[in-house]
Structure formats: C-alpha cells, structure tokens
Scaffold this motif. Structure first.
Motif, PDB file in Angstrom:
ATOM      1  N   SER A 109      13.670  -1.854   7.392  1.00  0.00           N
ATOM      2  CA  SER A 109      13.103  -3.138   7.829  1.00  0.00           C
ATOM      3  C   SER A 109      13.554  -3.429   9.265  1.00  0.00           C
ATOM      4  CB  SER A 109      13.469  -4.266   6.863  1.00  0.00           C
ATOM      5  OG  SER A 109      14.787  -4.677   7.064  1.00  0.00           O
ATOM      6  N   ASN A 161       2.999  -0.926   5.522  1.00  0.00           N
ATOM      7  CA  ASN A 161       3.671  -0.622   4.254  1.00  0.00           C
ATOM      8  C   ASN A 161       2.563  -0.567   3.205  1.00  0.00           C
ATOM      9  OD1 ASN A 161       6.051  -2.420   2.093  1.00  0.00           O
ATOM     10  ND2 ASN A 161       5.491  -0.273   2.119  1.00  0.00           N
ATOM     11  N   TYR A 200       4.959   3.428   5.892  1.00  0.00           N
ATOM     12  CA  TYR A 200       5.974   3.402   4.829  1.00  0.00           C
ATOM     13  C   TYR A 200       5.225   3.255   3.512  1.00  0.00           C
ATOM     14  CZ  TYR A 200       8.632   2.583   8.999  1.00  0.00           C
ATOM     15  OH  TYR A 200       9.149   2.715  10.262  1.00  0.00           O
ATOM     16  N   THR A 257       5.183   2.845  -0.601  1.00  0.00           N
ATOM     17  CA  THR A 257       5.937   2.460  -1.791  1.00  0.00           C
ATOM     18  C   THR A 257       5.067   2.850  -2.975  1.00  0.00           C
ATOM     19  OG1 THR A 257       6.802   0.610  -0.501  1.00  0.00           O
ATOM     20  CG2 THR A 257       7.196   0.560  -2.888  1.00  0.00           C
TER      21      THR A 257
END
Ligand SMILES: O=P(O)(O)OC[C@H]1O[C@](O)(CO)[C@@H](O)[C@@H]1O
Length: 444
Positions: free
Chosen positions: A62, A136, A172, A174
């Motif tokens: 972050s 993200n 990124y 997830t």
C-alpha cells in the motif's frame, strides 16, 4: 463500543431468551464447523490467524501504491469490492477524491468492474488518462464477467501509459490461492498477488486482503480495523444469547420474520454509511435468500430518504422492520447560524448543532415508524472510528451466519446467482451455450 437497543423492536426479552437452544446449536455449528457450508467459515478466525508477515506485506504494497500513484482503481464486484468501499467511505472525508493531494496524502480511489456500463468505463478512462494509477483487481473466481471486462480494458490503458513491463508493476491481484483465470494470469505475468483464503466467500472477505489492501491505500489503519474485529470475535463468542448482542440481533430478525416482517431495512443517518448498507445487503441477501425463504434486505439513507421512501415505510405494506445504525459521536459537527431577518423561521435552532437536529430526526422517526407498526432495532455505535467499524463488520458477519442457520439455510453458498449468468452467456453466444441461447431467444 456497540450496543443493541431493541426496546422498540416489538420483541420481548423472554421471546429472545426462548431462542436460547436454537442459537446455541447455531453457535456450535459455526464454531465446530459442523453446519451447512462449513468449508466457508474461515472468516470466523481469520482476524486472529492472519500472519504479521502478510499484514506487513499489505502495508508495504500500500505504501508503494501511495508513493507512485495518484489513483488506485479497485476492480471487483459484490463481495470483492463492497466491503472495502463501505469501510473507506465510512471512515474517510465525505469528498475524499475531490480533496487536494496535500489534504488527502493518499491516492484517489475509483471502483470499476462492478457494472457492465460502457459509459461508466469510458468516463473512468477520461479521469485516469491524466493520472498515475495502479490497479487492484480482485476476483476469487477470476471468471466474473464484469471485473474481467474492466480489467482487460484498464490493463490496456496502463500498458499504453507505462509500457508492458512497467504496467505489470502497477497491477496487484487478489485472488484464489491456486486456481482460476486471474491466478493463472498473475502467475504468468508476475503480478504481486494476495490470497483470498479458500474457506472465505466473497461477501465475508472484507477483513482479508480483499478489503485490507485498498483500505490500507486509503490511509486507514488496518491493524486497528482488525483489532476491532478481534474484539468482536471475543465479545460475541458467548453461546448464551442473554449475554450476546450479536446473537440477540440474529434472533430478533428471525422472530420478526416469523411474524411476517419479510423486509428488513438498514437505516443510517450519516451519508458516509451508504455503502455499509450496500455491503450489508449483499451479506444478508446472498446468505439468506434461498430455498424460497429469507428476509429481503433493503437500505435507506435518512433523513434523505425520509423524503422519498418515508411515506412507504410509515404507511405502506406492513411487512417491514428497520435496523438503525445510530452513531453517537460522529467526530465533526456544525452549529446552525443565526440570521437577523429570520425569514425561514429557523432561528429557534440557533442554540443547536446539526447533529442535535439529526438526533431529533432519529428520535421522531423512530417513534413515528414504531407507531406505524414498524419494529425498530437500534445498533448504537459510540463513535464512528476504525476500531468500532472493524467490530461492526464482524458483528454483522457473525450475526448473518447465525441467522442463516436459525433460518435453516446454508448461509455460505449462492447457487441462485448462476441463473442470470448462464442466460447472459447463452445470449452472448458464448461457446458451449448455443442450445440454451436458441431457447432463450424464442422466449424473448
Ligand atoms: O470474486 P468473484 O469470484 O469475482 O465474485 C464476485 C461476486 O460474485 C458472486 O460470486 C456472485 O454474485 C459473489 O458471491 C461475489 O461476491
């Protein structure tokens, strides 16, 4: 501190106590992992199980995003973004993205992949074109159409801006620990990835990397958020309903449902809690709405919606109950200024603040709706701070699991969501869906 006030819920203490054994059984199903959907209850212990190392990695990523990006785009739908959005909006400046960089010190946050609107994505690209941004992308399955389309498009924009290799350093992912399209792509491209635990479903994932990374990017202390959840985990561990407000809330809504109150409206008096209502709707709707049963979760923002939905709630079909989130200390307030001419007649309010007026709106509405035969449960938050919000998220997750078991459904699956997807794929001529496509086109 969270308090439950059910004095206006039309449910008596004895009725709640009479749920003692049912609640105890639901409690053990959840904690001993012996109930329906038991392979998806990892969220119960995740806040104490997540490793320090993983939290440090989330924080350091972050920090990198904060250092090299004016904006972060959170790509995800349903449980893959609602928890982060609910938390960020509840705990940040009301006009977070519009603040100057100096005021905000963290990147603007945008959300994509939560709809299939070409206009929305087009407009978002207009905004991003002039900014340094990172992505993200969050998808457990990796095959959800909405986020997949948005990711494809925004990845291209990143590549155009930074070149293929540098773009990879701004993505990124997830996703699942081992399978799925996004996991495969991430491995191939070398994206930094975070894992959605195998035993945590989307709508219960806000306190995992799904929510934690974007929340950390917005400057919110994720350690404090988890501390709130850990405190909730301990406090709501008591199997005895008389001493557990989380289980009392689960029982009250089932008692009212059995009396015909088939719609529960989540009410807030703070605009920043709008997305808490959206998150809560998915949590309870997807968990309980099955087998032709379940409370329909709705949400309103008061006093705004008192001027639109207030009429129905006061006077329409009497199948409603309300759950009100009451914040005692909002942290900020405004006094109401005096006006010499007093043409609007508001000078009688001058000794008061806006929060005083909001409080009277709450009290007046509570009494009016109660008189109109709408049971009201009040969830009182001492303050709207990070710790309390983490506690509240866990409170609802646990209440939802217990409530689902009380209702007799599997609170951790969502088979019904597949129906629209199948039809959409068939109508879009996705290979393998040809036959269904023909049937559906005739029906249209
Ligand atoms: O993370 P995924 O797999 O893209 O799924 C996103 C959302 O879609 C659903 O699977 C179904 O709508 C939700 O349960 C989930 O939160």
């Amino acid at each position: 501190m969270i308090k439950l006030n059910y004095s206006k819920s039309m449910v008596k203490e004895e009725e709640i106590s009479s749920f003692k054994e049912f609640v105890k059984s639901a409690h053990y199903k959840l904690h001993l992992k012996s109930g329906l959907g038991n392979d998806y209850v990892g969220w119960v212990d995740y806040p104490i199980e997540v490793s320090k190392k993983e939290l440090e990695r989330i924080k350091s990523v972050s920090e990198k995003i904060v250092s090299d990006s004016d904006a972060l785009v959170v790509i995800g739908i349903g449980g893959s973004y609602l928890g982060a959005r609910a938390t960020i909006e509840a705990l940040s400046h009301s006009f977070y993205n519009s603040l100057s960089n100096d005021q905000r010190k963290t990147p603007e946050i945008y959300y994509a992949g939560n709809n299939i609107s070409g206009k929305y994505l087009h407009d978002l690209i207009d905004v991003l074109e002039t900014k340094n941004f990172s992505i993200n992308v969050i998808s457990k399955s990796g095959t959800t159409t909405e986020p997949a389309i948005a990711f494809r498009t925004l990845k291209k924009l990143l590549e155009k801006k930074y070149g293929k290799e540098n773009a990879k350093k701004r993505i990124y992912a997830t996703t699942d620990s081992s399978k799925g399209a996004l996991k495969n792509l991430s491995d191939k491209e070398g994206y930094e990835t975070f894992v959605i635990p195998d035993d945590v479903g989307g709508r219960y994932s806000v306190l995992t990397p799904v929510g934690l990374l974007p929340i950390a990017v917005s400057g919110i202390d994720i350690t404090k958020l988890l501390e709130g959840a850990i405190s909730a985990r301990e406090e709501y561990m008591n199997e005895n309903i008389d001493e557990n407000i989380c289980y009392q809330y689960a029982a009250i809504r089932n008692i009212l449902y059995n009396r015909g109150k088939s719609t529960e409206i989540m009410v807030n008096y703070e605009p920043s809690l709008h997305y808490l209502g959206e998150w809560w709707k998915q949590l309870f709707g997807e968990s309980e709405g099955k087998d032709n049963k379940g409370i329909f979760p709705a949400a309103v923002d008061f006093s705004t919606d008192l001027h639109s939905m207030g009429q129905y709630i006061q006077d329409g079909r009497r199948n409603l109950m309300e759950t009100v989130i009451k914040v005692n200390d909002t942290g900020l307030d405004m006094s109401i200024s005096e006006d010499e001419a007093n043409l609007d007649g508001l000078n009688y309010l001058c000794s008061k603040t806006m929060n005083d007026v909001n409080e009277k709106a709450f009290e007046g509405t509570l009494l009016a709706h109660y008189d109109g035969n709408v049971p009201n449960v009040i969830i009182e938050l001492e303050k709207l701070d990070v710790f309390t919000f983490g506690k509240l998220l866990y409170f609802f997750e646990k209440a939802c699991g217990i409530s689902g078991y009380l209702l007799g459904v599997n609170p951790f699956n969502q088979p019904g969501v597949e129906a629209y997807k199948k039809n959409m794929f068939a109508l879009l001529n996705k290979p393998g869906y040809e036959e269904l496509g023909e049937i559906l086109r005739k029906k249209l």
